[in-house]
Enzyme design. Sequence first.
Site, PDB file in Angstrom:
ATOM      1  N   HIS A  65       0.831  -1.192   0.000  1.00 41.85           N
ATOM      2  CA  HIS A  65       0.000   0.000   0.000  1.00 41.85           C
ATOM      3  C   HIS A  65       0.865   1.241   0.000  1.00 41.85           C
ATOM      4  O   HIS A  65       2.034   1.206   0.382  1.00 41.85           O
ATOM      5  CB  HIS A  65      -0.929   0.015   1.208  1.00 41.85           C
ATOM      6  CG  HIS A  65      -0.197  -0.049   2.528  1.00 41.85           C
ATOM      7  ND1 HIS A  65       0.256  -1.240   3.054  1.00 41.85           N
ATOM      8  CD2 HIS A  65       0.174   0.906   3.417  1.00 41.85           C
ATOM      9  CE1 HIS A  65       0.851  -1.013   4.212  1.00 41.85           C
ATOM     10  NE2 HIS A  65       0.827   0.279   4.456  1.00 41.85           N
ATOM     11  N   CYS A 202       2.144   3.342  11.712  1.00 41.82           N
ATOM     12  CA  CYS A 202       3.048   2.820  10.696  1.00 41.82           C
ATOM     13  C   CYS A 202       3.348   3.937   9.710  1.00 41.82           C
ATOM     14  O   CYS A 202       2.725   5.002   9.768  1.00 41.82           O
ATOM     15  CB  CYS A 202       2.440   1.609   9.988  1.00 41.82           C
ATOM     16  SG  CYS A 202       0.991   1.971   8.983  1.00 41.82           S
TER      17      CYS A 202
END
Length: 686
Positions: A65, A202
Amino acid sequence: MGQMITADLVDLDLAADTKQEAARLLATRMVALGRVTDLDGFLADVAAREAQMPTGLEGGIGIPHCRSAHVTEPTLAFGRSATGVDFGASDGPADLIFLIAAPAGADDAHLTILSSLARQLMNAEFTGALRSVGTPEEAAAMIRGDEPVTAAPVTAAPVATDEVATADTAPASVATDTPPAPAAPIAATGEAPFRIVAVTSCPTGIAHTYMAAESLEQAGNHDGVQLTVEPQGSSGFTRLDPAVIAAADAVIFAHDVPVRDRERFAGKPTVDVGVKAGINRPYELIAEAKDKAARGEVTSAAAKGSPVEEIGEAGESYGAKLRKWLMSGVSYMVPFVAAGGLLIALGFAIGGYQIDKAPSVMEHFAWGDHTSWAALMFQIGGLAFAFLVPVLAGYIAYGMADRPGLVPGFVGGSIAVAIKAGFLGGLAAGLIAGAVVMAIQRVRVPAALRGIMPVVVIPLISSVVVGFLMFLVIGEPIAKLQTALTDWLSGLSGSNAIILGVVLGLMMCFDMGGPFNKVAYTFAIGGLANPNDGSLKVMAAAMAAGMVPPLAMALATTVRGKLFTRTERENGKAAWVLGASFITEGAIPFAAADPLRVIPAAMAGGAVTGGLSMAFGSTLRAPHGGVFVVPLIGNPWLYLVAVVAGTVVAAALVILFKGMRRKPVTAVAPSAGGDAEADQKAVAAV
């Protein structure tokens, strides 16, 4: 999930062997629907995100992603692989692959929807149903939430803890540490619950952030722990109520980017780990938090560090972070150095050392004249080489602050070139640019302005600040320091040059591609930005020494093959080519198997070669190429003598050291069927 995923974005028979192929196949579907405008540009952003941290999760899941300027609207593509694709998970390849594409300025609502998928992936019934679904339409509807999930009896990919698999048929998408027996209800025990607050984050804040939050919450419910999570995602985050933090008995940080407003949690027992640990080991983290609370361990209310000190993975020292940022810049700079340096060297080799005086090829170019072709290569190489310092600075800033650091980093690097601050100026500009951007990113801005921050506000303000500092504050002192370094290299001669060659040789061969090797190589190619006789000698010595370890291992396995395992003898054949090509890493398998004998021998050989190269006055304008650029080397025959001498010394020492073992390798009976792994273990036992 609206139309973020449709049947056209589902591939239930994904035919890909690598994660790059998988991402390309799924991204191609996005391009076909107009969701991605530039396939290669988008894939570069996916690869950059993957380089920060592998996106494979235990349980057979891959979630590549990124946020990208090449994405027109938030999009999700799903692929199911029969053979599995390696996304870096410890338990093996992924068979369920989700490619998540978010625009650079995606609004909070869309990112929240994408984040909900990340939470769904922690549901074993959801992933089990995806493994058995029959049509793309059903899969898309299931992911959107249009159809209820009915789990089918499937065998999930094996899952594992840090080292040992718990069960070959464990449910996918669940924590991989073993949960304890369910706790008794609080009301039944009459005890106050143990309270934990947690923060997850993250690099992109889309997937791992919310998966870790879901995993921790599930584990907390199972253990009877009152666990409250603050996911710090891309869509912003809601700060935990100060009263909740004050009442907490312990804190868990599962993060790969700095925790925002970390000082709120000071004075509590704290478990600080990477975000994947929050996904894979939630029960272990909860148990560790309880143990720390029982022992009374607390964190001190330390003062906030500078932006440069706070970024990086949890637990990293400042030196480790700094090395990572610098290596980020160097890794992107090397291709420019290699292409530009080789073209310049070829220009000199074909047209002579007066080729730098040739007029522009746009004004004069004769197709049949070799000097015109030499001038063309020289001028292309010169332009490619001109990017060296800006790229270095830009990607140091990128390593610190991600994409927003690129503009001020390149601007600062270009200023360093303009004011003749050179390589050192590029280093300073990159670090300053990254720190400035990180400081700006800390400022809380209204939601309405968030969309223009990365494309307007941050580049504008950071470029002004970096430009001011480089032009008016630190640029001149750095330029003087760069001039002094250049003059010192120009004046190298005699014993000083030999000593420098020995030191470079030792560093190039110590860790064979690791930090010491990279520092020595970076010093060498940095001198090519302002080439002179001294810097060209340094480049020659560095490359010569870097060729020695693999060549020495190849020679040793050829001369005394009985001292090595069958696998090492096979590696020795490849090491001839790797060493000749200046790929020092070709000796790593030998060093890993026997470091106490191989590394000292390689360092000794590298020191001999480096010292001899400097003593012979060999020069090199190309930053890479090994023996294939010998025609471009000054004093090439003596240069080869230096390489051969160091190779012989290192090989002889390896043979000597291995021969001093208590038992020769030949005393070990070969395993049945010639098992190379068994041979390796036998040698290790000796």
